[in-house]
Design an enzyme around this catalytic site. Structure first.
Site, short mmCIF file in Angstrom:
data_model
loop_
_atom_site.label_atom_id
_atom_site.label_comp_id
_atom_site.label_asym_id
_atom_site.label_seq_id
_atom_site.Cartn_x
_atom_site.Cartn_y
_atom_site.Cartn_z
N THR A 1 0.86 -1.18 0.00
CA THR A 1 0.00 0.00 0.00
C THR A 1 0.89 1.23 0.00
O THR A 1 1.60 1.49 0.98
CB THR A 1 -0.90 0.01 1.25
OG1 THR A 1 -1.68 -1.19 1.25
CG2 THR A 1 -1.83 1.21 1.22
N LYS B 1 -7.98 2.04 -3.59
CA LYS B 1 -7.79 1.61 -2.19
C LYS B 1 -7.88 2.82 -1.25
O LYS B 1 -8.53 2.77 -0.20
CB LYS B 1 -6.44 0.90 -2.04
CG LYS B 1 -6.09 0.68 -0.60
CD LYS B 1 -5.29 -0.54 -0.31
CE LYS B 1 -4.98 -0.55 1.18
NZ LYS B 1 -5.35 -1.71 1.88
N LYS C 1 -1.94 5.01 8.56
CA LYS C 1 -1.05 5.03 7.39
C LYS C 1 -1.85 5.30 6.11
O LYS C 1 -1.49 6.15 5.30
CB LYS C 1 -0.32 3.67 7.27
CG LYS C 1 0.49 3.57 5.99
CD LYS C 1 0.90 2.16 5.61
CE LYS C 1 1.41 2.16 4.17
NZ LYS C 1 1.86 0.86 3.69
P1 NAD Z 1 5.39 -6.29 7.23
O1 NAD Z 1 6.21 -5.19 7.81
O2 NAD Z 1 4.99 -7.44 8.10
O3 NAD Z 1 6.17 -6.93 5.95
C1 NAD Z 1 6.92 -6.18 5.03
C2 NAD Z 1 8.21 -6.93 4.78
O4 NAD Z 1 8.94 -6.30 3.72
C3 NAD Z 1 9.15 -6.92 6.01
O5 NAD Z 1 9.39 -8.27 6.43
C4 NAD Z 1 10.41 -6.23 5.49
O6 NAD Z 1 11.61 -6.77 6.04
C5 NAD Z 1 10.31 -6.51 4.01
N1 NAD Z 1 11.15 -5.65 3.16
C6 NAD Z 1 11.25 -4.30 3.16
N2 NAD Z 1 12.10 -3.88 2.19
C7 NAD Z 1 12.53 -5.00 1.56
C8 NAD Z 1 13.41 -5.24 0.46
N3 NAD Z 1 14.05 -4.25 -0.17
N4 NAD Z 1 13.63 -6.53 0.07
C9 NAD Z 1 13.00 -7.54 0.70
N5 NAD Z 1 12.15 -7.37 1.74
C10 NAD Z 1 11.92 -6.11 2.16
O7 NAD Z 1 4.13 -5.58 6.57
P2 NAD Z 1 2.73 -6.28 6.16
O8 NAD Z 1 1.78 -6.20 7.29
O9 NAD Z 1 3.02 -7.59 5.51
O10 NAD Z 1 2.21 -5.23 5.05
C11 NAD Z 1 2.81 -5.17 3.77
C12 NAD Z 1 2.06 -4.14 2.94
O11 NAD Z 1 0.68 -4.51 2.83
C13 NAD Z 1 2.07 -2.73 3.56
O12 NAD Z 1 2.22 -1.79 2.54
C14 NAD Z 1 0.71 -2.64 4.23
O13 NAD Z 1 0.24 -1.29 4.33
C15 NAD Z 1 -0.15 -3.47 3.28
N6 NAD Z 1 -1.34 -4.05 3.91
C16 NAD Z 1 -1.23 -4.67 5.12
C17 NAD Z 1 -2.37 -5.23 5.70
C18 NAD Z 1 -2.30 -5.93 7.03
O14 NAD Z 1 -3.36 -6.25 7.59
N7 NAD Z 1 -1.11 -6.21 7.57
C19 NAD Z 1 -3.61 -5.16 5.02
C20 NAD Z 1 -3.68 -4.56 3.76
C21 NAD Z 1 -2.52 -4.01 3.20
#
Ligand code: NAD
Length: 295
Positions: free
Chosen positions: A94, A169, A244
């Site tokens: 997102t 979104k 966010k």
């Molecule tokens: P998270 O922090 O658990 O996972 C993100 C991962 O990306 C981390 O493990 C981080 O180490 C990794 N990362 C960052 N830069 C990187 C790179 N260059 N190479 C490899 N890995 C890298 O976050 P999440 O909860 O999984 O959310 C991910 C996305 O989805 C966000 O943008 C969030 O806003 C969106 N989202 C989350 C939810 C939710 O309920 N958690 C719901 C809808 C959307």
């Protein structure tokens, strides 16, 4: 079967990658955090030496990072250069609409195909393969991404050109934030007027006040037994994520000069909620702050 590099194996990315494996795709991945790498290995996802190594010999790259700067930095930091020309980049984090459009332009300039495909449905939707995907990009690239998105989600909508998945979104979540605050305010006002919660619920759920924030995410316990209010506002959808997403909405409001005062107020209210004790609580817990006069 597609050969896929899945980058960002966090709360959302790992279960999404697991569902792609379950659908018969050849998936390997990478994450920066050792605990995410260990969890992915335990779930049967092979891990590359680096993000650049992961993308070198695949047809599709999926990214699921925390924020836009991670996407742009990774794209510019070697991903686009390392991928074979014509690789399909599916960007599911997102991020801001303009960041999604920048990422798309960078990918296309480097000779690749690209869609933005943010999700809703949370970790439970990721685990169950029931996410909703909002997709921006050309029809050809949408069609190419569709079978993979179907392995991870249930409702896949082509919203228009590059960035318009993120636009959909951000607009949807702005509606959600404003309506959740409105429902919470109505319950608190009803309490002070002597209305039973269940009575207000029965009236509004069957009248023009009906909305998801009321009939699924009801902010008072009892009327909807599965709503977070029945478990002390354990998420659900955490206040930090709502804050966010509203920050991204505010960016879009300001960037387009839109008169969206309700959305801007919701952004302020949820920023304060997340800065207090709301970051880890469901966003419907805003009713507690309204009741206490803390908004
Ligand atoms: P998270 O922090 O658990 O996972 C993100 C991962 O990306 C981390 O493990 C981080 O180490 C990794 N990362 C960052 N830069 C990187 C790179 N260059 N190479 C490899 N890995 C890298 O976050 P999440 O909860 O999984 O959310 C991910 C996305 O989805 C966000 O943008 C969030 O806003 C969106 N989202 C989350 C939810 C939710 O309920 N958690 C719901 C809808 C959307």
């Amino acid at each position: 079967m597609s050969r896929i590099a899945f980058l960002g194996l966090g709360h959302m990315g790992l279960p999404m990658a697991v569902n792609l494996v379950g659908a018969g795709h050849d998936v390997h991945g990478f994450d920066l955090v050792p605990s995410a790498i260990e969890a992915a290995k335990a779930a049967g996802i092979p891990i590359a030496e680096s993000a650049v190594d992961a993308v070198a010999d695949v047809g599709v790259v999926i990214t699921m990072f925390p924020a836009g700067k991670h996407v742009i930095d990774a794209y510019q930091g070697g991903l686009l250069a390392a991928a074979k020309p014509g690789t399909l980049f599916i960007e599911s984090s997102t991020i801001a609409v303009d960041e999604a459009q920048t990422a798309h332009a960078l990918a296309v300039d480097a000779g690749h195909r690209s869609v933005d495909a943010p999700v809703s449905g949370g970790v439970v939707g990721a685990e169950n393969g029931t996410l909703a995907f909002m997709v921006g990009g050309s029809s050809e690239d949408f069609d190419a991404a569709l079978p993979l998105l179907e392995a991870m989600g249930k409702r896949i909508v082509h919203c228009g050109g590059p960035g318009l998945g993120q636009a959909a979104k951000v607009c949807n979540n702005m509606i959600l934030a404003v309506s959740q605050i409105a429902v919470a305010e109505a319950f608190v006002l009803g309490e002070r007027l002597g209305l039973e919660h269940q009575v207000l619920f029965d009236v509004a759920a069957n009248a023009s006040g009906q909305c998801w924030a009321l009939t699924t995410n009801c902010p008072v316990p009892g009327s909807v037994p599965t709503s977070p209010a029945n478990r002390d506002y354990q998420p659900g959808f955490a206040g930090a994520l709502m804050a966010k997403d509203l920050g991204l909405a505010l960016q879009a409001i300001e960037g387009t000069g839109t008169d969206a005062r309700m959305g801007m107020l919701a952004q302020q209210i949820y920023a304060a909620f997340a800065a207090g004790d709301g970051a880890g609580r469901d966003f419907s817990g805003i009713i507690t702050d309204i009741r206490d006069g803390n908004v």
